[in-house]
Design a protein around this motif. Structure first.
Motif, PDB file in Angstrom:
ATOM      1  N   PRO A  52       0.838  -1.202   0.000  1.00  0.00           N
ATOM      2  CA  PRO A  52       0.000   0.000   0.000  1.00  0.00           C
ATOM      3  C   PRO A  52       0.872   1.252   0.000  1.00  0.00           C
ATOM      4  CG  PRO A  52       0.165  -0.860   2.214  1.00  0.00           C
ATOM      5  CD  PRO A  52       0.971  -1.787   1.343  1.00  0.00           C
ATOM      6  N   ASP A  53       0.314   2.368  -0.484  1.00  0.00           N
ATOM      7  CA  ASP A  53       1.053   3.629  -0.438  1.00  0.00           C
ATOM      8  C   ASP A  53       0.605   4.445   0.767  1.00  0.00           C
ATOM      9  OD1 ASP A  53      -1.394   4.720  -1.075  1.00  0.00           O
ATOM     10  OD2 ASP A  53      -0.776   5.606  -2.975  1.00  0.00           O
ATOM     11  N   VAL A  54       1.052   5.687   0.851  1.00  0.00           N
ATOM     12  CA  VAL A  54       0.769   6.529   2.011  1.00  0.00           C
ATOM     13  C   VAL A  54      -0.721   6.813   2.149  1.00  0.00           C
ATOM     14  CG1 VAL A  54       1.106   8.676   0.720  1.00  0.00           C
ATOM     15  CG2 VAL A  54       1.460   8.661   3.199  1.00  0.00           C
ATOM     16  N   ASP A  55      -1.475   6.739   1.058  1.00  0.00           N
ATOM     17  CA  ASP A  55      -2.912   6.992   1.087  1.00  0.00           C
ATOM     18  C   ASP A  55      -3.722   5.736   1.342  1.00  0.00           C
ATOM     19  OD1 ASP A  55      -2.654   9.761   0.533  1.00  0.00           O
ATOM     20  OD2 ASP A  55      -2.325   9.295  -1.589  1.00  0.00           O
ATOM     21  N   GLY A  56      -3.034   4.609   1.553  1.00  0.00           N
ATOM     22  CA  GLY A  56      -3.730   3.366   1.812  1.00  0.00           C
ATOM     23  C   GLY A  56      -4.176   2.635   0.559  1.00  0.00           C
ATOM     24  N   ILE A  57      -3.789   3.120  -0.621  1.00  0.00           N
ATOM     25  CA  ILE A  57      -4.126   2.444  -1.870  1.00  0.00           C
ATOM     26  C   ILE A  57      -3.125   1.313  -2.092  1.00  0.00           C
ATOM     27  CG2 ILE A  57      -4.325   2.683  -4.369  1.00  0.00           C
ATOM     28  CD1 ILE A  57      -5.041   5.622  -3.903  1.00  0.00           C
ATOM     29  N   THR A  58      -3.632   0.106  -2.274  1.00  0.00           N
ATOM     30  CA  THR A  58      -2.760  -1.045  -2.456  1.00  0.00           C
ATOM     31  C   THR A  58      -2.391  -1.195  -3.925  1.00  0.00           C
ATOM     32  OG1 THR A  58      -3.776  -2.169  -0.588  1.00  0.00           O
ATOM     33  CG2 THR A  58      -2.517  -3.528  -2.118  1.00  0.00           C
ATOM     34  N   TYR A  59      -1.086  -1.361  -4.173  1.00  0.00           N
ATOM     35  CA  TYR A  59      -0.579  -1.551  -5.526  1.00  0.00           C
ATOM     36  C   TYR A  59      -0.223  -3.017  -5.729  1.00  0.00           C
ATOM     37  CZ  TYR A  59      -0.249   3.515  -5.966  1.00  0.00           C
ATOM     38  OH  TYR A  59      -0.549   4.850  -6.031  1.00  0.00           O
ATOM     39  N   PHE A  60      -0.697  -3.573  -6.831  1.00  0.00           N
ATOM     40  CA  PHE A  60      -0.378  -4.942  -7.224  1.00  0.00           C
ATOM     41  C   PHE A  60       0.497  -4.856  -8.477  1.00  0.00           C
ATOM     42  CE2 PHE A  60      -4.282  -5.029  -4.881  1.00  0.00           C
ATOM     43  CZ  PHE A  60      -4.261  -6.202  -4.144  1.00  0.00           C
ATOM     44  N   PHE A  61       1.760  -5.291  -8.377  1.00  0.00           N
ATOM     45  CA  PHE A  61       2.713  -5.174  -9.467  1.00  0.00           C
ATOM     46  C   PHE A  61       2.813  -6.479 -10.246  1.00  0.00           C
ATOM     47  CE2 PHE A  61       3.976  -2.047  -6.333  1.00  0.00           C
ATOM     48  CZ  PHE A  61       4.396  -0.957  -7.074  1.00  0.00           C
ATOM     49  N   LYS A  62       2.856  -6.346 -11.577  1.00  0.00           N
ATOM     50  CA  LYS A  62       3.098  -7.479 -12.444  1.00  0.00           C
ATOM     51  C   LYS A  62       3.827  -6.997 -13.686  1.00  0.00           C
ATOM     52  CE  LYS A  62       2.896 -11.663 -14.078  1.00  0.00           C
ATOM     53  NZ  LYS A  62       3.691 -12.748 -13.444  1.00  0.00           N
ATOM     54  N   GLY A  63       5.070  -7.488 -13.863  1.00  0.00           N
ATOM     55  CA  GLY A  63       5.853  -7.029 -14.999  1.00  0.00           C
ATOM     56  C   GLY A  63       6.021  -5.525 -14.964  1.00  0.00           C
ATOM     57  N   ASP A  64       5.746  -4.860 -16.077  1.00  0.00           N
ATOM     58  CA  ASP A  64       5.871  -3.403 -16.108  1.00  0.00           C
ATOM     59  C   ASP A  64       4.524  -2.714 -15.896  1.00  0.00           C
ATOM     60  OD1 ASP A  64       4.681  -4.104 -18.447  1.00  0.00           O
ATOM     61  OD2 ASP A  64       6.211  -3.287 -19.776  1.00  0.00           O
ATOM     62  N   HIS A  65       3.536  -3.457 -15.345  1.00  0.00           N
ATOM     63  CA  HIS A  65       2.228  -2.903 -15.060  1.00  0.00           C
ATOM     64  C   HIS A  65       1.917  -2.985 -13.568  1.00  0.00           C
ATOM     65  CE1 HIS A  65       1.679  -3.315 -19.409  1.00  0.00           C
ATOM     66  NE2 HIS A  65       0.604  -2.567 -19.307  1.00  0.00           N
ATOM     67  N   LEU A  66       0.895  -2.263 -13.165  1.00  0.00           N
ATOM     68  CA  LEU A  66       0.386  -2.369 -11.801  1.00  0.00           C
ATOM     69  C   LEU A  66      -1.100  -2.056 -11.788  1.00  0.00           C
ATOM     70  CD1 LEU A  66      -0.195   0.710 -10.532  1.00  0.00           C
ATOM     71  CD2 LEU A  66       2.285   0.738 -10.349  1.00  0.00           C
ATOM     72  N   TRP A  67      -1.746  -2.498 -10.711  1.00  0.00           N
ATOM     73  CA  TRP A  67      -3.158  -2.167 -10.468  1.00  0.00           C
ATOM     74  C   TRP A  67      -3.239  -1.335  -9.193  1.00  0.00           C
ATOM     75  CZ3 TRP A  67      -1.437  -6.797 -12.270  1.00  0.00           C
ATOM     76  CH2 TRP A  67      -2.026  -7.302 -13.447  1.00  0.00           C
ATOM     77  N   LYS A  68      -4.078  -0.334  -9.199  1.00  0.00           N
ATOM     78  CA  LYS A  68      -4.316   0.500  -8.027  1.00  0.00           C
ATOM     79  C   LYS A  68      -5.606   0.049  -7.366  1.00  0.00           C
ATOM     80  CE  LYS A  68      -3.730   4.903  -8.401  1.00  0.00           C
ATOM     81  NZ  LYS A  68      -3.845   6.309  -8.877  1.00  0.00           N
ATOM     82  N   GLY A  69      -5.480  -0.536  -6.180  1.00  0.00           N
ATOM     83  CA  GLY A  69      -6.656  -0.973  -5.462  1.00  0.00           C
ATOM     84  C   GLY A  69      -7.191  -2.291  -5.987  1.00  0.00           C
TER      85      GLY A  69
END
Length: 446
Positions: free
Chosen positions: A63-80
């Motif tokens: 998660p980042d400072v705002d509590g949004i969780t980042y899911f990383f895959k390769g050169d992409h990510l999902w927010k929340g």
């Protein structure tokens, strides 16, 4: 014939020279972002957005400072937990600037760090480098060698997760690589290497609501951060819990919303965490940015299991009233039932059950117990405890009540009413506006 042979050899040489890059070609391609280990070309680097509902294996989660969780895959990510994938260099642009690649090996947010310079910072690990972000801005001097920031921790990690000192012996980061784990003490700067044979190979790790999860393939397994013990009934499919996918979801943990939907009990602790109970579920809200999350009551309070009547916090303990008995749990020990409990409600609080609700306001020693259209006050600092005051309230029957920084909330069905304090609520001279209880607070599917 000789001419034909010479011509064919010349054409073959030209074709091979075009097909096989020289050392200079490889070096320039790497500098320009056209070549990197694990990526065949730039098109792969900026290919079509992946779909996590296909059952992907994540590279990192944090998660980042705002509590949004980042899911990383390769050169992409999902927010929340919802929404499409985006290029990670669109949010963390330095990942491409330094490595021509958005791939992240491991990540964690230092939410509870002893050093204010680390508090709420996001650490991303790529190969032998570590990037340190605050509010999506890279800290000066970063990226740095992993060994310079976390001496004794290897490169090319698989996963990382923070473990606060209340859950580990000190403020700790747990790093995963292969079959090995590395405990890094943030204060002591020491490293302890371990093996957890019961835990699957983790490609990412995540701490969420004091729970620890190892992600492997499209599954995840909950584990204990000190022993590596795996919780029963795991692994589970991540698509049922950490994202919203068609034909997936842990709907069995939710109830349908209807005109008779109501809460059994509501309370909040001294840290501002709110809890709502209904049936076999409790809903927890750590902060508005994280939202409400449902869990079985038995996962924390197995002795109670379901259908509580009232809940309140007092003196670092959680009181759960069910029928004619009361359960008391130590909050600092992951809700351990106090020895000798449950006890009869009459013996503990000096009243007969059942009750409709009970609440304690911050800084007070009085529990306000509501039964029908009466509110009974019990002094919790007294021995023995007994009713010190009984006054009527302008309600025939309420489902739940709580007291927090905003005052007293009274819950009736899918509505709630708010008052500045218990006395104003009891007097009933000031009419409260009607507010709707959020569906997620009821444990309903949105």
């Amino acid at each position: 014939m000789r001419l034909l042979t010479q011509t064919l050899c010349l054409l073959l040489a030209v074709a091979l020279s075009r097909a096989a890059p020289t050392h200079h070609d490889i070096l320039m391609a790497d500098q320009n972002g056209d070549h990197h280990e694990g990526k065949s070309d730039d098109k792969a680097h900026h290919g079509a957005n992946p779909d996590r509902c296909d059952g992907l294996e994540f590279d990192a989660i944090a998660p980042d400072v705002d509590g949004i969780t980042y899911f990383f895959k390769g050169d992409h990510l999902w927010k929340g937990y919802t929404g499409p994938a985006v290029l990670s260099n669109g949010i963390f642009k330095e990942l491409d600037d330094y490595h021509n690649l958005g791939h992240v090996d491991a990540a964690f947010r230092m939410h509870n760090g002893d050093d204010p310079k680390d508090h709420d910072h996001l650490f991303l690990f790529l190969n032998n480098k570590v990037f340190k972000y605050y509010n999506h801005s890279l800290e000066a001097g970063y990226p740095k060698e992993i060994q310079d920031v976390f001496p004794g921790i290897p490169d090319h990690l698989d996963a990382a997760v923070e473990c606060p000192k209340k859950e580990c012996t000190e403020e700790t980061v747990i790093f995963f690589k292969g079959d090995d784990l590395y405990y890094y003490g943030m204060s002591s700067k020491t490293v302890k290497q371990k093996k957890w044979p019961l835990l699957p190979h983790c490609t990412s790790a995540y701490r969420w609501l004091e729970r620890y999860y190892c992600f492997h393939g499209h599954n995840f397994t909950r584990f204990h951060p000190l022993t590596g013990d795996v919780e029963p009934q795991y692994p589970k499919d991540a698509r049922n819990y950490f994202m919203r996918c068609e034909n997936f979801g842990h709907g069995r943990d939710y109830v349908d919303c209807n005109t008779t939907a109501h809460l059994d009990a509501v309370t909040s602790d001294d840290k501002g965490k709110a809890y709502a109970f209904r049936g076999k579920l409790y809903l927890r809200l750590d902060s508005q940015r994280d939202g409400w999350h449902a869990f079985p009551i038995s996962s924390y309070w197995k002795e109670v299991d379901s259908n509580v009547d009232a809940v309140f916090f007092y003196d670092d303990k959680l009181y759960i009233i069910k029928g004619d008995v009361v359960y008391i749990y130590k909050t600092e020990a992951h809700y351990t039932l106090v020895e000798g409990y449950p006890k009869p409600l009459k013996e503990e609080l000096g009243i007969e059950g059942p009750v409709d609700s009970a609440f304690v306001c911050v800084g007070e020693n009085t529990v306000h117990i509501i039964q029908g259209s009466n509110m009974k006050d019990v002094d919790l600092s007294a021995t023995p405890r007994s009713v010190t005051k009984e006054i009527p309230i302008p309600y025939f029957k309420i489902d739940a009540a709580s007291c927090g920084p905003d005052g007293v909330r009274v819950y009736v069905g899918t509505n709630y009413y708010q008052y500045a304090n218990p006395m104003i609520m009891a007097a009933g001279k000031i009419k409260s506006p009607t507010y709707k209880v959020p569906q997620e607070m009821l444990g309903c599917r949105n």
